[in-house]
Structure formats: C-alpha cells, structure tokens
Write an enzyme that holds these catalytic residues in place. Structure first.
Site, PDB file in Angstrom:
ATOM      1  N   TYR A  11     -10.226  -1.254  -0.572  1.00  0.00           N
ATOM      2  CA  TYR A  11      -9.002  -0.735  -1.182  1.00  0.00           C
ATOM      3  C   TYR A  11      -9.138   0.748  -1.547  1.00  0.00           C
ATOM      4  CZ  TYR A  11      -4.996  -0.628  -4.388  1.00  0.00           C
ATOM      5  OH  TYR A  11      -3.819  -0.322  -5.018  1.00  0.00           O
TER       6      TYR A  11
ATOM      7  N   ASP B  54       1.762  -3.748  -9.456  1.00  0.00           N
ATOM      8  CA  ASP B  54       1.460  -5.081  -9.968  1.00  0.00           C
ATOM      9  C   ASP B  54       1.832  -5.209 -11.436  1.00  0.00           C
ATOM     10  OD1 ASP B  54       0.460  -5.438  -7.459  1.00  0.00           O
ATOM     11  OD2 ASP B  54      -1.627  -5.653  -8.053  1.00  0.00           O
TER      12      ASP B  54
ATOM     13  N   SER C 260      -6.064 -14.394  -5.094  1.00  0.00           N
ATOM     14  CA  SER C 260      -5.110 -14.773  -4.057  1.00  0.00           C
ATOM     15  C   SER C 260      -4.240 -13.618  -3.593  1.00  0.00           C
ATOM     16  CB  SER C 260      -4.188 -15.882  -4.588  1.00  0.00           C
ATOM     17  OG  SER C 260      -3.431 -15.386  -5.689  1.00  0.00           O
TER      18      SER C 260
ATOM     19  N   HIS D 129       0.830  -1.210   0.000  1.00  0.00           N
ATOM     20  CA  HIS D 129       0.000   0.000   0.000  1.00  0.00           C
ATOM     21  C   HIS D 129       0.863   1.259   0.000  1.00  0.00           C
ATOM     22  CE1 HIS D 129      -3.980  -1.873   0.385  1.00  0.00           C
ATOM     23  NE2 HIS D 129      -3.380  -2.779   1.119  1.00  0.00           N
ATOM     24  N   THR D 130       2.065   1.136  -0.555  1.00  0.00           N
ATOM     25  CA  THR D 130       2.936   2.307  -0.728  1.00  0.00           C
ATOM     26  C   THR D 130       2.925   2.805  -2.162  1.00  0.00           C
ATOM     27  OG1 THR D 130       4.784   0.771  -1.035  1.00  0.00           O
ATOM     28  CG2 THR D 130       4.546   1.762   1.143  1.00  0.00           C
ATOM     29  N   ASP D 131       2.513   1.943  -3.118  1.00  0.00           N
ATOM     30  CA  ASP D 131       2.696   2.338  -4.521  1.00  0.00           C
ATOM     31  C   ASP D 131       1.824   3.512  -4.916  1.00  0.00           C
ATOM     32  OD1 ASP D 131       0.430   0.681  -4.441  1.00  0.00           O
ATOM     33  OD2 ASP D 131       0.804  -0.178  -6.417  1.00  0.00           O
TER      34      ASP D 131
ATOM     35  N   SER E 141      -5.186 -10.705 -11.982  1.00  0.00           N
ATOM     36  CA  SER E 141      -5.807  -9.727 -12.893  1.00  0.00           C
ATOM     37  C   SER E 141      -4.747  -8.930 -13.649  1.00  0.00           C
ATOM     38  CB  SER E 141      -6.734  -8.785 -12.125  1.00  0.00           C
ATOM     39  OG  SER E 141      -6.045  -8.095 -11.107  1.00  0.00           O
TER      40      SER E 141
ATOM     41  N   LEU F 141      -1.870 -12.557  -5.709  1.00  0.00           N
ATOM     42  CA  LEU F 141      -0.657 -12.732  -6.518  1.00  0.00           C
ATOM     43  C   LEU F 141      -0.835 -12.108  -7.893  1.00  0.00           C
ATOM     44  CD1 LEU F 141       0.287 -16.415  -5.601  1.00  0.00           C
ATOM     45  CD2 LEU F 141       1.009 -14.291  -4.499  1.00  0.00           C
TER      46      LEU F 141
ATOM     47  N   GLU G  57      -7.058  -0.723 -15.262  1.00  0.00           N
ATOM     48  CA  GLU G  57      -7.573  -1.083 -13.932  1.00  0.00           C
ATOM     49  C   GLU G  57      -8.285   0.111 -13.296  1.00  0.00           C
ATOM     50  OE1 GLU G  57      -7.763  -4.268 -11.212  1.00  0.00           O
ATOM     51  OE2 GLU G  57      -5.973  -4.301 -12.433  1.00  0.00           O
TER      52      GLU G  57
END
Length: 386
Positions: free
Chosen positions: A223, A173, A124, A33-35, A129, A126, A161
């Site tokens: 989120y 991601d 998951s 949660h830094t990006d 998406s 990982l 996204e």
C-alpha cells in the site's frame, strides 16, 4: 448484542459498563486508491461493524479486551505513555486514536475499560481497523462529554493510522464510517472533503460482498509503495503542470502529459488514479440517472484497472470477480478496499442472489482451495449509542 456486550464486560472487569456503542464498517462501491490522490470516492457505511461496552476507571490505565481475540486477554496501557507495541496487536488502533486525541487537547482525564466485539471479517477490506478507530473516538467523546464532530473524528482516525500505526492511508475509510447515512453512499471529494449523500436506489438488486478469506494487512502490503509511486509520478507532472494532485487531471490531460513521468510502472499507477477518479464521477451520475447498467460497467472497468494498471488484485480477488461476471443477474463486480486479498463487491439482481452465492462459492473453492464468505449488505449509519 447489547446484552451480550454488557455481560462480557461484567465477566472481564467485574463491574457494570456505562454504555454500549457501535461504529460501522464500510464498503467502497467505486473509487479505489483515489483518496490519497486527491480524487473522488463513493463508499457507504454498513450495518455490520464494531461494538464496544465501556466505562471510565479511577486510574490512568487503559484496559482493552476483544471478544474476537480472546486468546490475547486484557491488553493494558498507560494513558500518559502510549506507544505502538507489536505485542499489543489490534489494541494499537484504539491506543493510536487516544494518543492523537490527547495530543489535540481533548480532556481524556482518566483511564477506561473497554470490551470490543466486531462482526466485520478481520483483514477483509471492510475497514475493521477504521471502525475500531472511529468507535474509540466516539466512546471517548461520550464518556468524557467533550465536543468533537464526526468529520473531526474521521481526521483523527486518519492521523492515528498515518502517524501511530504507520499506514499512509487516505481519509475515505474513517470518513465513510463516521459520516454514514442509512440507505445512502457518500460521494466524497477527498481533495477538500466536500461531500453529498446519494441514495442507493438499486430497486430489484442487492449489494453482495464476497470475502476472499486471504488475510492481508495494509501495513504489511504494498500500500505505502503504491502511494509512493503515485507521489513520484505527480512530482514529475508538476514540473510542467500546475496541479496539487492526480485527481485534478482529466483523462485527456493525463494522456497529453503522461510521457513526462518517464517510468512505465509509475505511468500505469498514475493512469489508474486519474481514470478511476473520472469513473467514480461518471458512476455517481449514472446512479442518479437510475442507469444501474452503466454503474455496473464502470465497476468492471475499475477492477480491470486495479488488476492491470495498479496491480493490487491477485488470484483470489480476480477469481471472485471473474466467477461473479459469469453468473446470471450480475450487474457489476470489482475488488473493494486496498487489495492484496480482502473482498469484492457485486451488484446482483435480487432473484439471482442465492444462485450467485452458491455458484461463485463453488468456483472459488475449486480454484483457490478454501471457501469464500458472502454477505448481502445494506447501507447503514455512522456511530451511535445503543
């Protein structure tokens, strides 16, 4: 795998695919949660991911089929009128990518038939998406022969996204999937996309991912709410400080000015963003110095902050981490991904891996009531053609 995809493509579409392609999933070792807060992240691409067999067709129709969602059958869409449709489920991700690419002027001049298969656990954490997104962009590039570099592919994925799917995610991601390098993690400054590859030299240890099997979707989670709380905290700090993101603050600067935020919840959210960014910088320095023990301690501190200040863990992830830290040979463990379910990542001494999986699995099932799945993973490379 290639033969399996080619056979499935022929079975579904009655003709030969032009090629088979792959894009990895990713795991973030630290920097959560830094990006979207202008901080640093430290992810690596994986050797598991998403495959696609694809071919251009002669009309304007996109035909998508997933071997993971056979019950949904072939999902069709018109290339000239792409919009998000609930009934299209997973296929909204490739649709979003193609819509953004068309809007940017990339010459996707006909429809495509694509069969997908993923060996990333769905929902998951990982990045199944983002793997589909980057893969679809790569497939379009290869089939239609235009030039788009992998950093741009990552940006296209993030835009899809954000604007098509409606999840206000950062760049991590898509970037880590597009830019993956075997045996390395990526130390990425999300404020300016400067990056360096750092070898993952764990010597006698392995990366073990535990999937909680609690399903979650970013769009359905809190989120976007967390991102809004951080933006509100930043706006308050900007009334007295000249800064563009929380990632610009040191721990000391934050502590000196945190009272300006004026809301205890938003204070905790901002604290996590600031401290997690600094932890990530320290963790990469520790890895470069071969101080794996310090790296592990920072992973544990990261989880504590995600649990207490950011509140994105939940009983499933907390149980997995607590169980992991009670085992012999565990160097560090933390939740990874957005949270609210998904996965943990642990660094475990090689000789302890089998016992770790058995014991953590038993503790988890005993407390949660269903099983977790475990994956011993390596750092893989970005998209390629098989």
């Amino acid at each position: 795998m290639k033969e399996k995809l080619l056979q499935e493509f022929f079975k579904i579409f009655g003709r030969e695919a032009q090629a088979v392609y792959f894009a990895p999933g990713r795991v973030n070792l630290i920097g959560e949660h830094t990006d979207y807060n202008g901080g640093h992240v430290f992810p690596c691409a994986l050797t598991i991911g998403t495959y696609a067999a694809a071919a251009k067709n002669v009309d304007n129709t996109l035909r998508f089929y997933s071997m993971n969602f056979e019950e949904l059958g072939v999902i069709t869409a018109d290339l000239s009128s792409l919009k998000k449709e609930k009934a299209h489920d997973w296929a909204n991700y490739p649709k979003g990518i193609l819509k953004v690419m068309l809007g940017a002027g990339y010459p996707i001049t006909s429809g495509m038939d694509i069969v997908y298969f993923g060996n990333i656990p769905n929902s998951s954490g990982l990045s199944s998406s983002a793997s589909i997104e980057v893969l679809t962009g790569y497939v379009a590039r290869e089939l239609f022969g235009f030039d788009v570099n992998f950093v741009e592919l990552a940006k296209i994925g993030q835009k899809a996204e954000n604007e098509f799917i409606g999840v206000n995610c950062g760049i991590m991601d898509q970037f880590s999937i597009a830019m993956g390098k075997a045996g390395h993690a990526i130390f990425l400054d999300t404020a300016n996309l400067s990056y360096e590859y750092a070898p993952i030299a764990l010597k006698d240890a392995k990366i073990v991912i535990a999937c909680s099997n609690k399903k979650r979707g970013l769009g359905d989670s809190k989120y976007n709410e967390r991102r809004g709380e951080c933006e509100a905290a930043l706006a308050k700090l900007q009334t007295v400080l000249d800064l563009h993101s929380l990632g610009e603050l040191s721990e000391e600067e934050f502590e000196k000015n945190r009272s300006i935020i004026g809301d205890p919840v938003k204070e905790r959210r901002a604290k996590h963003a600031v401290y997690e960014n600094q932890r990530t910088i320290k963790a990469v320095a520790a890895l470069k110095a071969n101080d794996i023990e310090q790296f592990g301690k920072l992973m544990i501190a990261s989880h504590d902050s995600l649990r207490d200040d950011y509140e994105v863990t939940g009983i499933e992830l907390d149980t997995l981490v607590s169980a992991a830290l009670s085992q012999e040979g565990v160097i560090g463990s933390r939740m990874t991904g957005a949270g609210f379910g998904g996965c943990t990542v642990s660094i475990v001494k090689t000789e302890a891996v089998d016992a770790f999986i058995k014991n953590v699995g038993e503790i988890y099932k005993g407390k949660i009531g269903y099983a977790a799945d475990f994956y011993v993973v390596d750092a893989g490379c970005g998209p390629y053609t098989l």
